[in-house]
Structures are given as structure tokens and as C-alpha cells.
Design a protein around this motif. Structure first.
Motif, PDB file in Angstrom:
ATOM      1  N   TRP A  24       0.835  -1.190   0.000  1.00  0.00           N
ATOM      2  CA  TRP A  24       0.000   0.000   0.000  1.00  0.00           C
ATOM      3  C   TRP A  24       0.881   1.254   0.000  1.00  0.00           C
ATOM      4  N   THR A  25       0.371   2.299  -0.616  1.00  0.00           N
ATOM      5  CA  THR A  25       1.042   3.601  -0.490  1.00  0.00           C
ATOM      6  C   THR A  25       0.557   4.275   0.780  1.00  0.00           C
ATOM      7  N   VAL A  26       1.262   5.295   1.203  1.00  0.00           N
ATOM      8  CA  VAL A  26       0.861   6.038   2.396  1.00  0.00           C
ATOM      9  C   VAL A  26      -0.534   6.624   2.200  1.00  0.00           C
ATOM     10  N   GLN A  27      -0.810   7.091   0.992  1.00  0.00           N
ATOM     11  CA  GLN A  27      -2.132   7.662   0.741  1.00  0.00           C
ATOM     12  C   GLN A  27      -3.230   6.606   0.861  1.00  0.00           C
ATOM     13  N   GLU A  28      -2.975   5.412   0.351  1.00  0.00           N
ATOM     14  CA  GLU A  28      -3.956   4.343   0.481  1.00  0.00           C
ATOM     15  C   GLU A  28      -4.192   3.990   1.945  1.00  0.00           C
ATOM     16  N   LEU A  29      -3.106   3.992   2.716  1.00  0.00           N
ATOM     17  CA  LEU A  29      -3.225   3.734   4.154  1.00  0.00           C
ATOM     18  C   LEU A  29      -4.079   4.809   4.815  1.00  0.00           C
ATOM     19  N   LYS A  30      -3.829   6.062   4.497  1.00  0.00           N
ATOM     20  CA  LYS A  30      -4.589   7.156   5.101  1.00  0.00           C
ATOM     21  C   LYS A  30      -6.075   7.051   4.768  1.00  0.00           C
ATOM     22  N   ASP A  31      -6.372   6.692   3.535  1.00  0.00           N
ATOM     23  CA  ASP A  31      -7.769   6.560   3.150  1.00  0.00           C
ATOM     24  C   ASP A  31      -8.475   5.494   3.983  1.00  0.00           C
ATOM     25  N   PRO A  40      -9.883  12.912   8.796  1.00  0.00           N
ATOM     26  CA  PRO A  40      -9.750  13.019   7.334  1.00  0.00           C
ATOM     27  C   PRO A  40      -8.324  12.717   6.907  1.00  0.00           C
ATOM     28  N   SER A  41      -8.182  12.027   5.795  1.00  0.00           N
ATOM     29  CA  SER A  41      -6.844  11.634   5.333  1.00  0.00           C
ATOM     30  C   SER A  41      -5.921  12.834   5.156  1.00  0.00           C
ATOM     31  N   SER A  42      -6.497  13.961   4.732  1.00  0.00           N
ATOM     32  CA  SER A  42      -5.663  15.154   4.515  1.00  0.00           C
ATOM     33  C   SER A  42      -5.153  15.755   5.813  1.00  0.00           C
ATOM     34  N   ASN A  43      -5.777  15.404   6.928  1.00  0.00           N
ATOM     35  CA  ASN A  43      -5.365  15.950   8.226  1.00  0.00           C
ATOM     36  C   ASN A  43      -4.544  14.959   9.056  1.00  0.00           C
ATOM     37  N   GLN A  44      -4.243  13.808   8.503  1.00  0.00           N
ATOM     38  CA  GLN A  44      -3.538  12.780   9.274  1.00  0.00           C
ATOM     39  C   GLN A  44      -2.026  13.018   9.284  1.00  0.00           C
ATOM     40  N   ARG A  45      -1.466  12.873  10.498  1.00  0.00           N
ATOM     41  CA  ARG A  45      -0.015  12.820  10.635  1.00  0.00           C
ATOM     42  C   ARG A  45       0.305  11.476  11.274  1.00  0.00           C
ATOM     43  N   ILE A  46       1.021  10.627  10.521  1.00  0.00           N
ATOM     44  CA  ILE A  46       1.253   9.253  10.960  1.00  0.00           C
ATOM     45  C   ILE A  46       2.703   9.063  11.363  1.00  0.00           C
ATOM     46  N   SER A  47       2.887   8.581  12.602  1.00  0.00           N
ATOM     47  CA  SER A  47       4.234   8.283  13.103  1.00  0.00           C
ATOM     48  C   SER A  47       4.360   6.781  13.314  1.00  0.00           C
ATOM     49  N   LEU A  48       5.525   6.257  13.000  1.00  0.00           N
ATOM     50  CA  LEU A  48       5.817   4.846  13.227  1.00  0.00           C
ATOM     51  C   LEU A  48       6.563   4.711  14.541  1.00  0.00           C
ATOM     52  N   LEU A  49       5.998   3.931  15.492  1.00  0.00           N
ATOM     53  CA  LEU A  49       6.602   3.722  16.808  1.00  0.00           C
ATOM     54  C   LEU A  49       6.946   2.244  16.981  1.00  0.00           C
ATOM     55  N   ALA A  59       9.875   6.826  12.297  1.00  0.00           N
ATOM     56  CA  ALA A  59       9.735   7.487  10.988  1.00  0.00           C
ATOM     57  C   ALA A  59       8.406   8.213  10.942  1.00  0.00           C
ATOM     58  N   GLN A  60       8.312   9.204  10.057  1.00  0.00           N
ATOM     59  CA  GLN A  60       7.064   9.888   9.775  1.00  0.00           C
ATOM     60  C   GLN A  60       6.600   9.462   8.383  1.00  0.00           C
ATOM     61  N   LEU A  61       5.381   8.949   8.297  1.00  0.00           N
ATOM     62  CA  LEU A  61       4.860   8.509   7.003  1.00  0.00           C
ATOM     63  C   LEU A  61       4.225   9.716   6.314  1.00  0.00           C
ATOM     64  N   SER A  62       5.077  10.534   5.733  1.00  0.00           N
ATOM     65  CA  SER A  62       4.629  11.832   5.218  1.00  0.00           C
ATOM     66  C   SER A  62       4.564  11.910   3.689  1.00  0.00           C
ATOM     67  N   GLU A  63       5.193  10.969   3.000  1.00  0.00           N
ATOM     68  CA  GLU A  63       5.203  11.013   1.536  1.00  0.00           C
ATOM     69  C   GLU A  63       4.111  10.091   1.010  1.00  0.00           C
ATOM     70  N   SER A  65       3.046   9.119  -1.783  1.00  0.00           N
ATOM     71  CA  SER A  65       3.255   8.218  -2.922  1.00  0.00           C
ATOM     72  C   SER A  65       4.145   7.021  -2.593  1.00  0.00           C
ATOM     73  N   ARG A  66       4.823   7.040  -1.454  1.00  0.00           N
ATOM     74  CA  ARG A  66       5.747   5.944  -1.111  1.00  0.00           C
ATOM     75  C   ARG A  66       4.970   4.729  -0.600  1.00  0.00           C
ATOM     76  N   GLU A  67       5.505   3.533  -0.865  1.00  0.00           N
ATOM     77  CA  GLU A  67       4.912   2.321  -0.338  1.00  0.00           C
ATOM     78  C   GLU A  67       5.331   2.121   1.120  1.00  0.00           C
ATOM     79  N   LEU A  68       4.491   1.465   1.874  1.00  0.00           N
ATOM     80  CA  LEU A  68       4.782   1.230   3.294  1.00  0.00           C
ATOM     81  C   LEU A  68       6.032   0.378   3.473  1.00  0.00           C
TER      82      LEU A  68
END
Length: 233
Positions: A24-31, A40-49, A59-63, A65-68
Motif C-alpha cells: 500500500w502507499t501512504v495515501q492508500e493507508l490514510k484513506d 480526514p486523510s488530509s489531516n492525518q499525521r502518521i508516526s511509526l513507533l 519514521a514519519q509517514l509523510s510522503e 506516494s511511497r509504499e509502506l
């Protein structure tokens, strides 16, 4: 990297275990997380712990288009989802009870309610309401049976004298009410002074018995001698 991953997802209002695909891409994950977290996906800030107990972000999943798989996720790590604009989605307000008006009842008002746990216990005689308040709990009856007194126990068998010595008077764990523990002169009892693992007095096996006080007569009852002549053998 391939194979489904088991990941914990936490947000201000949710915590769950999820299975995600590394491709999955980060965007697909957010959706997908939007449905789960309400953010909302546009307001999500995702951190990997590494874990919930360790809040240092790996890491911060901020891009988008990148795959997980590019972030090196492993089983049982944590994705912490934060809302960058909580005023829009009301994130965190579902679990914030500080602004909720409390509904309080006095003890008297609560006792009057018929839909309360207290009312249920009273109706079904649960816990301390095993005896209803109207019936009350009867105080122990006065018993004039001294410990060590000689006695005779009422018998349903004609001619049978069940004599012995009073060894215990009081409450027991095996049944409610007052019981008298007696050591018989002969092995016609049911125990050795203990019942269900609880000891109340000491005597030989089959010499002990517990009876209700009304079945006991206290008096000068001598020990009856057992005749062993030929006519009784």
C-alpha cells in the motif's frame, strides 16, 4: 518485503489491531484509516513507533506516494495517527468528558429508583440482600446449653439413647443458624468434629455430630455401659 503485517493503530479516539499490506502507499493507508479513526486523510499525521510505551518516532509517514514497505514496518509495531486540524473533525472530544454535565443522585433518590443495580439486588436477594430489609436478620437465639454438659439427643428410633457431651455451640460455615456439636459416647455419629474441611471440635471419627439446639436435652445423663454377655452378642 511481502506478506500481511499485524500493526497496532492508535489515535485520540481509537485503538485497534489491523492487518495491512506492505505494497500500500501512504495515501492508500490514510484513506483506510479515515474510516477507522474518523480523521480526514488530509489531516492525518502518521508516526511509526516501536511500541506504545516508546513514543520516539522511528519514521514519519509523510510522503503519500511511497509504499509502506519502504519504511521498514514490522509486525506489532505501532502507527500513531494524529489530527492536524482537530477543530474540523472534533478529534479527541469523544473521549473528553471534562465538559460533560454530570448526572448525580443523592443516596435517598438513588434508593427510590426501580431501574438501579440496588433495586435489582433487593428484588433478587443478591449479596447483603439475601435476607430482605423487611424480614431483617434475626439475632441468634438464646441457648442455655453449656459447653461440656452431658446431654441426650432426640432420636427417631424407639429405645435408642444417643448420649454424649456438648463440645461446640454456635454458627457454622456449612449451614445457617445455630448448631450444637456433640461428641457421642458411642460411634453413632457422622464426623470427627469437622465438616467440609472446617474443624469445630476434636473427637474420634464417627463420634461427632451437629444437631439443632431443640433436639438436645441437657441433664445428668451417665455413660451407658455396653453389655457384652452372650444374650446380646
Amino acid at each position: 518485503m511481502s506478506g500481511v503485517l499485524n500493526i497496532f493503530v492508535v489515535s485520540p479516539d481509537t485503538r485497534s489491531e489491523r492487518r495491512i499490506e506492505p505494497y500500500w502507499t501512504v495515501q492508500e493507508l490514510k484513506d483506510k484509516l479515515e474510516v477507522i479513526t474518523g480523521i480526514p486523510s488530509s489531516n492525518q499525521r502518521i508516526s511509526l513507533l516501536e511500541s506504545e510505551g516508546n513514543q520516539n518516532a522511528l519514521a514519519q509517514l509523510s510522503e503519500n506516494s511511497r509504499e509502506l514497505s519502504e519504511y521498514g514496518l514490522r509486525d506489532w509495531q505501532v502507527l500513531k495517527v494524529e489530527d492536524t486540524n482537530p477543530s474540523v473533525s472534533f478529534t479527541g472530544q469523544l473521549s473528553d468528558v471534562s465538559q460533560v454535565e454530570k448526572f448525580e443522585l443523592s443516596d435517598v433518590e438513588y434508593a427510590k429508583r426501580q431501574d438501579s443495580v440496588l433495586a435489582y439486588k433487593k428484588r433478587n436477594r443478591v449479596g447483603r440482600f439475601t435476607e430482605t430489609e423487611e424480614e431483617g436478620i434475626q439475632p441468634p437465639m438464646a441457648i442455655d446449653i453449656p459447653i461440656g454438659a452431658r446431654c441426650e439427643v432426640e432420636s427417631a428410633e424407639p429405645g435408642l439413647s444417643k448420649r454424649g457431651t456438648v463440645r461446640y455451640i454456635g454458627q457454622t460455615n456449612f449451614s445457617k443458624g445455630t448448631w450444637v456439636g456433640i461428641e457421642y459416647d458411642e460411634p453413632i455419629g457422622k464426623n470427627n468434629g469437622s465438616v467440609q474441611g472446617e474443624r469445630y471440635f476434636e473427637c474420634r471419627q464417627k463420634y461427632g455430630v451437629f444437631v439443632r439446639p431443640e433436639k438436645v436435652r441437657v441433664g445428668d445423663y451417665p455413660v451407658e455401659e455396653i453389655s457384652l454377655d452372650d444374650e446380646e452378642m
